[in-house]
Design a protein around this motif. Structure first.
Motif, PDB file in Angstrom:
ATOM      1  N   LEU A 136       0.778  -1.240   0.000  1.00 17.44           N
ATOM      2  CA  LEU A 136       0.000   0.000   0.000  1.00 17.44           C
ATOM      3  C   LEU A 136       0.816   1.299   0.000  1.00 17.44           C
ATOM      4  CD1 LEU A 136      -3.140  -0.686   2.223  1.00 17.44           C
ATOM      5  CD2 LEU A 136      -2.963  -0.571  -0.267  1.00 17.44           C
ATOM      6  N   PRO A 137       2.006   1.353   0.574  1.00 24.61           N
ATOM      7  CA  PRO A 137       2.732   2.632   0.578  1.00 24.61           C
ATOM      8  C   PRO A 137       2.877   3.212  -0.835  1.00 24.61           C
ATOM      9  CG  PRO A 137       3.806   1.114   2.064  1.00 24.61           C
ATOM     10  CD  PRO A 137       2.760   0.318   1.324  1.00 24.61           C
ATOM     11  N   GLY A 138       2.456   4.469  -0.981  1.00 28.02           N
ATOM     12  CA  GLY A 138       2.473   5.126  -2.278  1.00 28.02           C
ATOM     13  C   GLY A 138       1.221   4.882  -3.090  1.00 28.02           C
ATOM     14  N   ARG A 139       0.379   3.960  -2.641  1.00 29.91           N
ATOM     15  CA  ARG A 139      -0.859   3.629  -3.353  1.00 29.91           C
ATOM     16  C   ARG A 139      -2.084   3.875  -2.477  1.00 29.91           C
ATOM     17  NH1 ARG A 139       2.774  -0.644  -4.223  1.00 29.91           N
ATOM     18  NH2 ARG A 139       3.533  -0.811  -6.379  1.00 29.91           N
ATOM     19  N   GLU A 140      -1.899   4.649  -1.420  1.00 33.88           N
ATOM     20  CA  GLU A 140      -2.997   4.858  -0.476  1.00 33.88           C
ATOM     21  C   GLU A 140      -4.222   5.474  -1.139  1.00 33.88           C
ATOM     22  OE1 GLU A 140       0.862   5.118   1.896  1.00 33.88           O
ATOM     23  OE2 GLU A 140       0.097   5.953   0.006  1.00 33.88           O
ATOM     24  N   ALA A 141      -4.010   6.464  -1.994  1.00 31.24           N
ATOM     25  CA  ALA A 141      -5.147   7.135  -2.631  1.00 31.24           C
ATOM     26  C   ALA A 141      -5.932   6.177  -3.517  1.00 31.24           C
ATOM     27  CB  ALA A 141      -4.668   8.341  -3.432  1.00 31.24           C
ATOM     28  N   ALA A 142      -5.231   5.328  -4.260  1.00 27.83           N
ATOM     29  CA  ALA A 142      -5.906   4.364  -5.131  1.00 27.83           C
ATOM     30  C   ALA A 142      -6.722   3.370  -4.305  1.00 27.83           C
ATOM     31  CB  ALA A 142      -4.877   3.629  -5.982  1.00 27.83           C
ATOM     32  N   PHE A 143      -6.177   2.943  -3.175  1.00 29.92           N
ATOM     33  CA  PHE A 143      -6.886   2.007  -2.306  1.00 29.92           C
ATOM     34  C   PHE A 143      -8.143   2.659  -1.740  1.00 29.92           C
ATOM     35  CE2 PHE A 143      -7.535  -0.058   1.866  1.00 29.92           C
ATOM     36  CZ  PHE A 143      -7.700  -1.364   1.444  1.00 29.92           C
ATOM     37  N   ILE A 144      -8.013   3.891  -1.268  1.00 34.21           N
ATOM     38  CA  ILE A 144      -9.170   4.605  -0.723  1.00 34.21           C
ATOM     39  C   ILE A 144     -10.234   4.801  -1.798  1.00 34.21           C
ATOM     40  CG2 ILE A 144      -9.939   6.848   0.162  1.00 34.21           C
ATOM     41  CD1 ILE A 144      -8.613   5.051   2.262  1.00 34.21           C
ATOM     42  N   ASP A 145      -9.816   5.101  -3.023  1.00 30.43           N
ATOM     43  CA  ASP A 145     -10.791   5.291  -4.100  1.00 30.43           C
ATOM     44  C   ASP A 145     -11.567   4.009  -4.405  1.00 30.43           C
ATOM     45  OD1 ASP A 145     -10.119   7.914  -4.327  1.00 30.43           O
ATOM     46  OD2 ASP A 145      -9.047   7.744  -6.231  1.00 30.43           O
ATOM     47  N   MET A 146     -10.938   2.855  -4.199  1.00 30.17           N
ATOM     48  CA  MET A 146     -11.661   1.596  -4.382  1.00 30.17           C
ATOM     49  C   MET A 146     -12.681   1.372  -3.280  1.00 30.17           C
ATOM     50  SD  MET A 146      -9.001  -1.282  -5.802  1.00 30.17           S
ATOM     51  CE  MET A 146      -7.773  -1.065  -4.501  1.00 30.17           C
ATOM     52  N   MET A 147     -12.372   1.864  -2.088  1.00 26.74           N
ATOM     53  CA  MET A 147     -13.201   1.559  -0.928  1.00 26.74           C
ATOM     54  C   MET A 147     -14.327   2.566  -0.700  1.00 26.74           C
ATOM     55  SD  MET A 147     -11.727  -1.162   0.066  1.00 26.74           S
ATOM     56  CE  MET A 147     -12.593  -1.389   1.601  1.00 26.74           C
ATOM     57  N   MET A 148     -14.038   3.834  -0.905  1.00 28.31           N
ATOM     58  CA  MET A 148     -14.985   4.887  -0.514  1.00 28.31           C
ATOM     59  C   MET A 148     -15.894   5.266  -1.677  1.00 28.31           C
ATOM     60  SD  MET A 148     -12.892   7.282   2.183  1.00 28.31           S
ATOM     61  CE  MET A 148     -14.447   8.062   2.692  1.00 28.31           C
ATOM     62  N   ARG A 149     -16.928   4.445  -1.845  1.00 27.75           N
ATOM     63  CA  ARG A 149     -17.911   4.661  -2.914  1.00 27.75           C
ATOM     64  C   ARG A 149     -19.309   4.538  -2.336  1.00 27.75           C
ATOM     65  NH1 ARG A 149     -15.858   4.321  -8.224  1.00 27.75           N
ATOM     66  NH2 ARG A 149     -13.590   4.018  -8.234  1.00 27.75           N
ATOM     67  N   ASP A 150     -20.256   5.210  -2.975  1.00 29.72           N
ATOM     68  CA  ASP A 150     -21.627   5.162  -2.490  1.00 29.72           C
ATOM     69  C   ASP A 150     -22.335   3.927  -3.016  1.00 29.72           C
ATOM     70  OD1 ASP A 150     -22.454   5.664  -5.101  1.00 29.72           O
ATOM     71  OD2 ASP A 150     -22.882   7.781  -4.739  1.00 29.72           O
ATOM     72  N   GLY A 151     -23.635   3.839  -2.736  1.00 32.09           N
ATOM     73  CA  GLY A 151     -24.383   2.662  -3.110  1.00 32.09           C
ATOM     74  C   GLY A 151     -24.479   2.419  -4.602  1.00 32.09           C
ATOM     75  N   SER A 152     -24.287   3.467  -5.404  1.00 27.07           N
ATOM     76  CA  SER A 152     -24.334   3.307  -6.858  1.00 27.07           C
ATOM     77  C   SER A 152     -22.961   3.015  -7.450  1.00 27.07           C
ATOM     78  CB  SER A 152     -24.897   4.581  -7.503  1.00 27.07           C
ATOM     79  OG  SER A 152     -23.966   5.656  -7.387  1.00 27.07           O
ATOM     80  N   GLY A 153     -21.931   3.057  -6.599  1.00 28.92           N
ATOM     81  CA  GLY A 153     -20.572   2.836  -7.089  1.00 28.92           C
ATOM     82  C   GLY A 153     -19.802   4.106  -7.379  1.00 28.92           C
ATOM     83  N   ALA A 154     -20.447   5.266  -7.219  1.00 29.42           N
ATOM     84  CA  ALA A 154     -19.771   6.543  -7.476  1.00 29.42           C
ATOM     85  C   ALA A 154     -18.842   6.894  -6.310  1.00 29.42           C
ATOM     86  CB  ALA A 154     -20.802   7.652  -7.673  1.00 29.42           C
ATOM     87  N   LEU A 155     -17.778   7.593  -6.626  1.00 25.99           N
ATOM     88  CA  LEU A 155     -16.831   8.011  -5.600  1.00 25.99           C
ATOM     89  C   LEU A 155     -17.481   8.970  -4.610  1.00 25.99           C
ATOM     90  CD1 LEU A 155     -13.696   8.624  -7.838  1.00 25.99           C
ATOM     91  CD2 LEU A 155     -13.845   6.940  -5.996  1.00 25.99           C
ATOM     92  N   LEU A 156     -17.106   8.843  -3.342  1.00 27.61           N
ATOM     93  CA  LEU A 156     -17.541   9.800  -2.339  1.00 27.61           C
ATOM     94  C   LEU A 156     -16.752  11.091  -2.501  1.00 27.61           C
ATOM     95  CD1 LEU A 156     -17.914   7.460   0.767  1.00 27.61           C
ATOM     96  CD2 LEU A 156     -19.681   8.300  -0.771  1.00 27.61           C
ATOM     97  N   PRO A 157     -17.162  12.196  -1.859  1.00 32.16           N
ATOM     98  CA  PRO A 157     -16.508  13.492  -2.074  1.00 32.16           C
ATOM     99  C   PRO A 157     -14.992  13.449  -1.903  1.00 32.16           C
ATOM    100  CG  PRO A 157     -18.535  13.789  -0.835  1.00 32.16           C
ATOM    101  CD  PRO A 157     -18.329  12.314  -0.954  1.00 32.16           C
TER     102      PRO A 157
END
Length: 222
Positions: A98-119
């Protein structure tokens, strides 16, 4: 801290210590996801102090029947959505990858019920927390401690939380599904549920609806 320090029971004890330091004897609790498990642990540890409990999209720690129903209903689909739990459990794996890839990991995880990215601002905050020194290990240890949690929860099956409890459930959450609530009458003395057409991050996806439910539920205690 060791993995044991991230068991939900130990985190509950930490929170009780914080509440004690703030000088509060009785209190109401809100918990989401793992925070919901911690809140339940507090309610079981100190039932005389918790006046009301509000849970959002979290498994019920004293309801093994619900866990079994959820797995049985989705034996092939559920692992697709819970792959990150196995990944975070791997010894040294998230710390290596994960080091250096934290943002990509968070983008995979933090999505709403439709699959869209959270703010973006919220994802940036989560990324910063994960990238902070010790952040990856701290996040991973929440999952590594699950084996300890399950051993602790096994003898608690059917133990009731006695305070009034409201459960807010996002119906589009692919992990915490309605099946987790099967047999829920064995785990609470006073339980009610409200469903909202959103995903796992209810408080982010529908903040006004969640705030209204929280205010109404807690004000009825006044």
């Amino acid at each position: 801290p060791e993995v044991e320090d991230y068991s939900k029971l130990e985190l509950a004890r930490d929170m009780i210590a914080v509440i004690d330091a703030l000088g509060h004897h009785e209190f109401c609790l809100v918990g989401h996801d793992w925070g919901g498990a911690v809140a339940q642990e507090i309610a079981l540890l100190r039932p005389e102090r918790v006046r009301r409990l509000l849970l959002l999209n979290t498994p019920i720690v004293s309801n093994l029947r619900g866990w079994q129903a959820a797995v049985a209903q989705s034996p092939y689909v559920l692992p697709i959505y819970t792959w990150y739990q196995g990944f975070m459990n791997g010894a040294g794996v998230p710390e290596l990858l994960l080091p250096g890839r934290e943002a990509a990991f968070i983008d995979m995880m933090m999505r709403d019920g439709s699959g869209a990215l959270l703010p973006q601002a919220l994802r940036d905050d989560a990324t910063a927390s994960l990238a902070a020194p010790g952040g990856i290990t701290a996040a991973a240890n929440l999952y590594r401690a699950l084996r300890i949690d399950l051993r602790h929860w096994a003898p608690q099956q059917g133990q009731r939380i006695t305070c009034p409890t409201l459960y807010l459930r996002g119906t589009q959450d692919p992990v915490i599904t309605e099946y987790y609530l099967r047999g829920i009458d064995q785990s609470f003395s006073d339980f009610s549920q409200v469903t909202l057409p959103h995903g796992h991050f209810l408080h982010i996806e529908a903040p006004e609806a969640v705030a209204a439910a929280v205010n109404q539920f807690f004000r009825s205690e006044l």
